[in-house]
Motif scaffolding. Structure first.
Motif, PDB file in Angstrom:
ATOM      1  N   LEU C 291      15.554  52.904  -2.738  1.00 23.69           N
ATOM      2  CA  LEU C 291      15.364  52.734  -1.438  1.00 23.69           C
ATOM      3  C   LEU C 291      15.405  54.278  -0.918  1.00 23.69           C
ATOM      4  CD1 LEU C 291      17.124  49.590  -0.483  1.00 23.69           C
ATOM      5  CD2 LEU C 291      14.820  49.986  -0.573  1.00 23.69           C
ATOM      6  N   ALA C 292      16.561  55.160  -1.188  1.00 25.06           N
ATOM      7  CA  ALA C 292      16.739  56.322  -0.638  1.00 25.06           C
ATOM      8  C   ALA C 292      15.287  57.328  -0.945  1.00 25.06           C
ATOM      9  CB  ALA C 292      17.828  56.909  -1.120  1.00 25.06           C
ATOM     10  N   ALA C 293      14.956  57.235  -2.079  1.00 27.12           N
ATOM     11  CA  ALA C 293      14.027  58.199  -2.525  1.00 27.12           C
ATOM     12  C   ALA C 293      12.708  57.784  -1.582  1.00 27.12           C
ATOM     13  CB  ALA C 293      13.699  58.125  -3.881  1.00 27.12           C
ATOM     14  N   SER C 294      12.411  56.498  -1.608  1.00 28.93           N
ATOM     15  CA  SER C 294      11.329  56.149  -0.752  1.00 28.93           C
ATOM     16  C   SER C 294      11.323  56.543   0.712  1.00 28.93           C
ATOM     17  CB  SER C 294      11.121  54.674  -0.813  1.00 28.93           C
ATOM     18  OG  SER C 294      11.417  54.139  -2.054  1.00 28.93           O
ATOM     19  N   SER C 398       3.861  45.575 -14.836  1.00 29.59           N
ATOM     20  CA  SER C 398       5.062  45.935 -15.100  1.00 29.59           C
ATOM     21  C   SER C 398       6.181  45.389 -13.800  1.00 29.59           C
ATOM     22  CB  SER C 398       5.350  47.335 -15.196  1.00 29.59           C
ATOM     23  OG  SER C 398       4.716  47.947 -14.199  1.00 29.59           O
ATOM     24  N   LYS C 399       5.613  45.577 -12.875  1.00 28.81           N
ATOM     25  CA  LYS C 399       6.263  45.056 -11.581  1.00 28.81           C
ATOM     26  C   LYS C 399       6.557  43.368 -11.593  1.00 28.81           C
ATOM     27  CE  LYS C 399       6.539  48.712  -8.685  1.00 28.81           C
ATOM     28  NZ  LYS C 399       6.232  49.321  -7.300  1.00 28.81           N
ATOM     29  N   TRP C 400       5.491  42.740 -12.127  1.00 22.26           N
ATOM     30  CA  TRP C 400       5.594  41.273 -12.442  1.00 22.26           C
ATOM     31  C   TRP C 400       6.869  41.093 -13.226  1.00 22.26           C
ATOM     32  CZ3 TRP C 400       2.597  37.313 -10.725  1.00 22.26           C
ATOM     33  CH2 TRP C 400       2.722  35.971 -11.534  1.00 22.26           C
ATOM     34  N   TYR C 401       6.710  41.653 -14.327  1.00 22.28           N
ATOM     35  CA  TYR C 401       8.109  41.472 -15.350  1.00 22.28           C
ATOM     36  C   TYR C 401       9.505  41.878 -14.679  1.00 22.28           C
ATOM     37  CZ  TYR C 401       5.015  39.938 -19.140  1.00 22.28           C
ATOM     38  OH  TYR C 401       4.164  39.271 -19.655  1.00 22.28           O
ATOM     39  N   SER C 426      11.153  48.072  -1.059  1.00 23.42           N
ATOM     40  CA  SER C 426      10.313  49.284  -1.607  1.00 23.42           C
ATOM     41  C   SER C 426       9.103  49.394  -1.809  1.00 23.42           C
ATOM     42  CB  SER C 426      11.171  49.796  -3.167  1.00 23.42           C
ATOM     43  OG  SER C 426      10.676  48.964  -4.078  1.00 23.42           O
ATOM     44  N   SER C 427       8.496  48.173  -2.190  1.00 19.29           N
ATOM     45  CA  SER C 427       7.073  47.895  -2.480  1.00 19.29           C
ATOM     46  C   SER C 427       6.201  48.099  -0.953  1.00 19.29           C
ATOM     47  CB  SER C 427       6.470  46.513  -2.774  1.00 19.29           C
ATOM     48  OG  SER C 427       7.032  46.537  -4.282  1.00 19.29           O
ATOM     49  N   MET C 428       6.846  47.802   0.170  1.00 20.02           N
ATOM     50  CA  MET C 428       6.340  47.970   1.473  1.00 20.02           C
ATOM     51  C   MET C 428       6.525  49.628   1.758  1.00 20.02           C
ATOM     52  SD  MET C 428       6.467  44.921   2.938  1.00 20.02           S
ATOM     53  CE  MET C 428       7.420  43.863   3.671  1.00 20.02           C
ATOM     54  N   LEU C 429       7.421  50.061   1.436  1.00 16.14           N
ATOM     55  CA  LEU C 429       7.571  51.592   1.509  1.00 16.14           C
ATOM     56  C   LEU C 429       6.639  52.411   0.806  1.00 16.14           C
ATOM     57  CD1 LEU C 429      11.419  51.933   1.478  1.00 16.14           C
ATOM     58  CD2 LEU C 429      10.092  52.246   3.798  1.00 16.14           C
ATOM     59  N   ASN C 430       6.412  51.859  -0.448  1.00 13.21           N
ATOM     60  CA  ASN C 430       5.240  52.343  -1.223  1.00 13.21           C
ATOM     61  C   ASN C 430       3.924  52.367  -0.509  1.00 13.21           C
ATOM     62  OD1 ASN C 430       6.246  53.137  -3.734  1.00 13.21           O
ATOM     63  ND2 ASN C 430       6.501  51.324  -4.500  1.00 13.21           N
ATOM     64  N   ILE C 431       3.839  51.347  -0.049  1.00 11.13           N
ATOM     65  CA  ILE C 431       2.483  51.284   0.834  1.00 11.13           C
ATOM     66  C   ILE C 431       2.359  52.184   1.909  1.00 11.13           C
ATOM     67  CG2 ILE C 431       0.835  49.746   2.117  1.00 11.13           C
ATOM     68  CD1 ILE C 431       2.139  47.562   0.786  1.00 11.13           C
TER      69      ILE C 431
END
Lengths: 119, 497, 489
Positions: C291-294, C398-401, C426-431
């Motif tokens: 989270l923090a890195a994102s 990989s995210k699935w697993y 974090s996936s949201m932040l990725n976007i």
């Protein structure tokens, strides 16, 4: 008690010389006096060895039919080497003191330390 | 045949030293010294090969029967120490060629090399002899010549350093002599093995304890065991580079060898274990490790920093000895060798910096690594080894030390070792940071003719010596057979299997 | 060719390559050719090992030296190492092609030194991948730090040195302060450092000591970028882009997470960790890092720095997977090593292409550039989508697993929900922080100049390879799945 003290008279003397030497070595700031103390300290050890070799009633260790008890010659022989070492040490010490005098223009320890910490 | 060869280790330098002193020419004096040290290296490696399986080589000086005559009795420990000394002599002689021309006055070359050979002779003699008074004589030969050598440093502080080393060294030697006197009074013998073999017969005498304490104090001073180390930092910090290299690698190691001999061969272990000696040594070793490392970290001058680090490293060796286990002794013996290699390499790097920059003060050397990247790389490798990073020589000895400490569950030892390593990281990082990462400074160079080529390049001979050391730091971290075998054989000999 | 011979070849080839490259200083084309040939040979050997992996036996290892009894520098073949070696050596080919174009277009100095050290670093990676015990792993972990250092400070400027200082200080400092003691403790507890499926510590280590020891390892392996020792990675971005791409998105950082997974699976053993519930609290470390890195990445305007923080965040996915310590999570973590590598290297290549062509390093300057560099920005988009984990891109698996692993996770509920929500947020932040870049490129206001100007052809080829693989791996992830499943409990 008195007998014990008197019986070890030579050792008391040696200890006194040794302590005088050590005290001079530690307490004097003058490098020459330090060396003098060191020489006394070493001399005391030489005396110590020599008196170790003395056997009561013994004579000079030269084989002769008349005598059966001899002093032990080995410590004296050893001390010949130790004297040489002592002389070499003192000589080297004097040489160093001369060099120090040339470089610092003093042989007082405190002044030298002060000059060293300033530079 | 083998017996006759052993004495050559002492005879060759003894004969060559006065000859060397005659010559004023640097080349000739150097060549003789190189020849001498090479001969010593060949002989001592030959002897080590003879005794590494646990056998002994015995030589009676002048054919006199022991215990009256002087006897040289060489086992793997003697041979190993002799090898360390002669290897370091060769390496420092190679290094000396350029360095001495820079640091020593022109008219002193012959005398310098003569004193160097005498020092080598003294150290080798200590390693070989089995007679405790003879050992004192050799101790003084090496010490007297090293006082003279140290005083030849270019800084005038070298003189005072040599003087205080002379005072303390002589006190140490005299203490040793007093101890020997008492021991002789008790046992009537000067032959180490003879004294040991009849020890029970006079064990109860008060004299023996006194002699033991005097001898240990005397050697402790020579070996710079904390808190008797105060002469060491200045002496190694201000000596000519070659002498720092040679003495840092050998002098204290040889004194520690004497300590080992005294502790394990002269006085039986059961005797002094009762006197709390192992506990005292262990504590002193731990304190030395931490104190030396912290003081090293506070220094601003590379060579003084390295000298304080030596105090700490001697602590590691003492800890290893005081553990009294196979791992401990193995580690101590190996660390004598590894530390000799590592510290010599570090002092060589410092010497090259001194050669080029005319200074080893960190504040003068900002960004200087750019000018000598290879030297700096070697310094870095040796530094890693000093810390004890796996794959380097320092790791192997520290590993055995840890193994020994963990096996006996001496946790404060483990913690001291760890703290020492952390501070080693800190003080070496200090050098790296100043020399490599700081902004580049203009270096003030005095006493140099303009256009002097030595400003631009470090001499080949120095680089060869330096890199031999640096590669050895890695090599002995990976291929440890030689030091391990020797150290284990010593441990078995000292403790019994 | 026996397996052992092939194994030796994987170590020898990069070294021989390095020597050849260093000797061809005067012949630029030959030298770059040598790099390519070396990379191809190395990849070929690794593929050979992959094809013949059924032949792997216990004999397929060899010992170089044994400095201390029981502590050897030894190598062996195992599926997890093979996965790492395949990824690294395969992407080395792409990077070499790209680097040749990049270094020439950018007129970098000391190119010979660059390519030589690159090969040496790859040697370090191979040695890490195939190390047979923790001792060897540690040794080459350190080797990798030292050998990549000159690559980080390649430009030789003060800024590069400052970056390099942080780099070596953190990486070496933590490994000596934490990793080394942890390794020594492991040795004295278990009596061995060999990698054994199921771990070597179970039954020997006191269960109360497990958490501190695991913490020592995670902090010590700062190459994995777990906070608070992540700062070296952004600092390393002063390096030339190919270095950032291969070493600081793939080789070095993956050597870190590789070590973490390896230690969790082969030293501790997942059962042991689960039994003791050591991960209940330890898992917060990677989770917070994600989270923090994102969040930090959001604030970074420098493109490479943003990518670096994205890497920090993605690496912690793998550490998180290792901490979850169940079948799917380990598979996910292991696959993420590969999937993230392909996507992230594409992103770095694109960033480098933008730098080399347009001399732009900041996100805010990219507005409208998508129209001028459509290929580059397409690559960037694909890489981004794969990292987010959307379908039709390899990163999804990989995210699935990892998510399946998180759902399977048996723990106190607060930790359980924290992990799940971390993955979601974090996936949201990725976007937000990654996808905004190509969006800005394609749809942002441009300065009017619409002439197409792409990077040198070599760069484009280099970029195309990982991008195509990202697509291909969605449809056929079996290569990496097979290798990952082999180590899962």
């Amino acid at each position: 008690m008195i007998e014990y003290i008197l019986g070890h008279f030579n050792y008391w003397l040696i200890i006194t010389v040794m302590m005088v030497g050590l005290y001079t070595l530690i307490s004097r700031a003058n490098l020459m006096k330090k060396l003098a103390g060191l020489a006394m300290f070493q001399t005391a050890v030489i005396l110590f060895y020599v008196s170790l070799g003395k056997v009561t009633g013994g004579t000079v260790p030269i084989v002769d039919d008349q005598f059966t008890i001899y002093s032990n010659p080995l410590p004296q022989v050893l001390m010949l080497t130790a004297i040489v070492v002592g002389v070499a040490t003192t000589a080297l010490g004097f040489a160093l003191v001369i060099r120090i005098k040339e470089a610092y223009d003093t042989v007082e320890e405190y002044e030298i330390q002060k000059m060293d910490s300033d530079s | 045949m083998t017996e006759q060869i052993t004495i050559l280790l002492v005879i060759i330098p003894l004969l060559c030293a006065p000859i060397t002193a005659i010559f004023k020419s640097h080349k000739i004096a150097w060549a003789i010294t190189f020849f001498v040290s090479l001969c010593c290296l060949l002989i001592s490696s030959y002897i080590l090969l003879q005794v590494i399986d646990g056998s002994q080589v015995i030589y009676e000086l002048g054919g006199w029967q022991p215990p009256w005559g002087i006897e040289y009795k060489i086992d793997s420990l003697n041979a190993f120490v002799a090898l360390i000394v002669s290897v370091m002599a060769v390496v420092s002689t190679v290094f000396a060629y350029a360095s001495v021309q820079r640091e020593i006055d022109d008219d002193l070359y012959g005398l310098f090399y003569a004193a160097f050979q005498l020092c080598l002779l003294g150290l080798l003699g200590i390693a070989l002899t089995g007679d405790i008074f003879n050992l004192f004589v050799f101790l003084e030969i090496s010490s007297l010549s090293s006082y003279a050598l140290i005083s030849m440093g270019s800084n005038r502080k070298a003189l005072t350093a040599a003087f205080s080393y002379l005072i303390l060294g002589t006190i140490g030697a005299t203490f040793f002599l007093i101890g020997v006197g008492f021991l002789y009074a008790a046992s009537g013998s000067l032959n180490i093995f003879d004294i040991a073999s009849r020890f029970e017969t006079y064990e109860k005498m008060q004299l023996v304890t006194t002699s033991f304490i005097f001898i240990i104090l005397g050697i402790g001073l020579k070996a710079a065991i904390f808190p008797l180390h105060s002469w060491l930092p200045n002496a190694y910090g201000y000596a000519p580079s070659v002498i720092s290299i040679f003495l840092a690698a050998t002098a204290t190691k040889v004194s520690i060898y004497v300590l080992i001999r005294v502790l394990f061969d002269v006085y039986p272990m059961e005797y002094w274990s009762k006197l709390l000696i192992p506990q005292v040594l262990l504590t002193l070793g731990c304190v030395a490790v931490i104190y030396g490392s912290v003081r090293a970290w506070q220094q601003n001058e590379i060579r003084r920093l390295l000298a304080f680090s030596s105090v700490a490293q001697i602590g590691y060796i003492i800890i290893g000895l005081a553990l009294l286990s196979h791992s401990g002794i193995t580690s101590a013996i190996m660390h004598m060798f590894n530390h000799a290699v590592i510290k010599a390499t570090l002092f060589m790097a410092a010497g090259m910096i001194l050669y080029r920059a005319r200074s080893t003060t960190l504040s003068d050397l900002g960004g200087f690594a750019v000018n000598m990247p290879w030297t700096f790389a070697a310094l870095f490798i040796a530094g890693l080894s000093l810390i004890g990073v796996p794959g380097t020589a320092g790791f192997v000895s520290k590993w055995y030390l840890l193994e020994g400490a963990v096996a006996q569950q001496k946790w404060f030892v483990v913690i001291s070792i760890a703290l020492g390593s952390v501070f080693a990281v800190a003080y070496l990082w200090k050098i790296v940071d100043a020399m490599y990462f700081s902004a580049q400074r203009k270096i003030h160079i005095t006493k140099v003719k303009s256009g002097d080529i030595s400003l631009a390049v470090a001499p080949k001979s120095m680089s060869v010596a330096l890199w031999t050391g640096a590669i050895a730091c890695i090599y002995f971290g990976l291929f440890t057979k030689l030091p391990t075998d020797a150290a284990k054989s010593v441990a078995t000999a000292l403790l019994g299997s | 060719m026996t397996i052992t011979t092939a194994l030796i070849f994987t170590l020898v080839i990069p070294l021989v390559g390095a020597i050849a490259i260093s000797q061809l200083k005067r012949y630029e084309n030959l030298r770059d050719g040598a790099t390519l040939v070396t990379a191809l040979c190395l990849f070929a050997v690794n593929v050979y090992l992959f094809v013949n992996r059924d032949l792997i036996t216990d004999e397929a290892n060899f010992t170089l030296v044994e400095p201390i009894d029981g502590l050897a520098i030894a190598f062996s073949l195992n599926s997890f190492g093979l996965l790492f070696a395949l990824v690294a050596s395969g992407l080395w080919i792409a990077t070499s092609i790209y680097a040749i174009g990049y270094m020439r277009a950018h007129h970098e100095k000391h190119q010979t030194r660059f390519f030589t050290l690159f090969a040496v670093a790859i040697f370090g990676v191979m040695a890490v991948a195939y190390s047979d015990n923790l001792f060897t792993l540690f040794l080459f972990y350190e080797f990798l730090t030292v050998s990549t250092y000159p690559l980080v400070t390649h430009s030789g400027t003060q800024a590069a040195k400052r970056g390099g200082r942080t780099y070596i200080f953190i990486l070496m400092g933590t490994s000596i302060l934490f990793f080394l003691p942890a390794m020594i403790i492991t040795w004295f507890t278990a009596g061995t450092l060999d990698f054994v499926q199921g771990g070597i510590l179970q039954g020997k280590l006191d269960s109360a000591a497990l958490l501190p020891l695991l913490l020592l390892f995670i902090l010590g392996i700062s190459k994995a970028g777990v906070m608070p020792f992540h700062k070296w990675l952004p600092a390393a971005m002063v390096a030339p882009t190919p270095v950032s791409a291969l070493l600081h998105a793939v080789a070095v950082v993956k050597a870190g997470v590789f070590s973490v997974v390896k230690i969790v699976v082969f030293i501790f053993g997942t059962d042991f960790i689960n039994d003791v519930h050591a991960n209940d609290w330890l898992i917060y470390l990677p989770a917070i890092t994600i989270l923090a890195a994102s969040l930090i990445a959001l604030t970074k305007d420098n493109l490479k720095e943003r990518l670096a923080y994205s890497t920090v965040s993605q690496l912690s996915y793998i550490v998180l997977g290792a901490m979850l310590a169940n079948k799917y999570a380990i598979i996910g973590a292991s696959m993420h090593i590969a999937m993230h590598a392909f996507a992230k290297i594409a992103l770095f290549f694109a960033a480098g292409a933008i730098l080399v062509t347009m001399h732009k390093t900041k996100v805010s300057e990219l507005s409208g550039l998508g129209k001028r560099m459509p290929f580059t920005f397409t690559v960037f988009t694909i890489g981004t989508l794969s990292i987010i984990g959307l379908p039709f891109f390899g990163g999804m698996w990989s995210k699935w697993y990892l998510l399946s692993g998180a759902l399977d996770y048996q723990s106190i509920s607060i930790t359980y929900w924290f992990v799940l929500s971390t993955l979601a947020i974090s996936s949201m932040l990725n976007i937000y922080y990654l996808l905004s870049i190509p969006m800005k490129g394609f749809f942002g206001a441009s300065d009017g100049n619409t002439s197409i100007q792409e990077a040198p052809t070599a760069c484009l080829i280099g970029m195309a390879i990982p991008t195509l693989f990202t697509l291909y791996l969605f449809f056929d992830p079996s290569i990496f799945y097979v290798l990952s499943a082999a180590i899962a409990p």
